[in-house]
Design a protein around this motif. Structure first.
Motif: not given
Length: 176
Positions: A30-43
């Motif tokens: 929501k805060h960074n729409p350019k972020l992929t779900a895979k990267t967000a999940e990794k973080y």
């Protein structure tokens, strides 16, 4: 009977962790729409691990990341803060190099795992010096009431997402 209870409890704890990861991923994207779900999940997974190691609330760490870097691991501030948790290289260089021998220069703080773990360690230190999350955030942010307020609001948003998930889970179980 005891075995069954332990199994149910363990399953509930696992589901709670999955819920936290899902909630963090949702708010990150929501805060960074350019972020992929895979990267967000990794973080999110790194946050859960670091928060457990340093006995911190993963939602606080996630909210710090949102408001410090907008979940951009390449973020650099004018003051020389690096990565997701905006680690001030000039202040922490010696400690970082001691704890993470592979880190040689400021740009190495773009590694998400190193940045989140070291940032969580700094926050844990701030927490040890005060009795409240708000006080720890004030220390972490060098007294920024604006950042503290934003982080606390995001933590509440994440906690509210937990409550909704828990309510749905209880309703679903009752409906069986």
């Amino acid at each position: 009977m005891i075995f069954i209870i332990i199994l149910v409890f363990a399953n509930t704890a696992y589901n709670a962790q999955d819920t936290r990861i899902k909630n963090i991923v949702t708010v990150f994207m929501k805060h960074n729409p350019k972020l992929t779900a895979k990267t967000a999940e990794k973080y999110a997974a790194i946050i859960i691990e670091a928060a457990a190691k340093y006995k911190q609330d993963p939602y606080v760490i996630a909210a710090i990341i949102i408001h410090e870097s907008t979940v951009n691991n390449k973020a650099v501030s004018k003051g020389g803060d690096y990565g997701l948790m905006q680690i001030r290289w000039k202040v922490h260089e010696k400690a970082i190099k001691k704890e993470y021998p592979k880190v040689k220069k400021a740009n190495d703080m773009f590694d998400a795992r190193t940045n989140i773990f070291f940032g969580t360690e700094i926050f844990a230190y701030c927490s040890s010096k005060t009795k409240t999350t708000e006080g720890a955030l004030m220390r972490y942010s060098s007294g920024s009431t604006k950042l503290t307020s934003k982080v606390l609001a995001t933590v509440k948003e994440l906690q509210d997402m937990d409550k909704k998930t828990l309510t749905k889970s209880v309703i679903k179980r009752k409906g069986k």
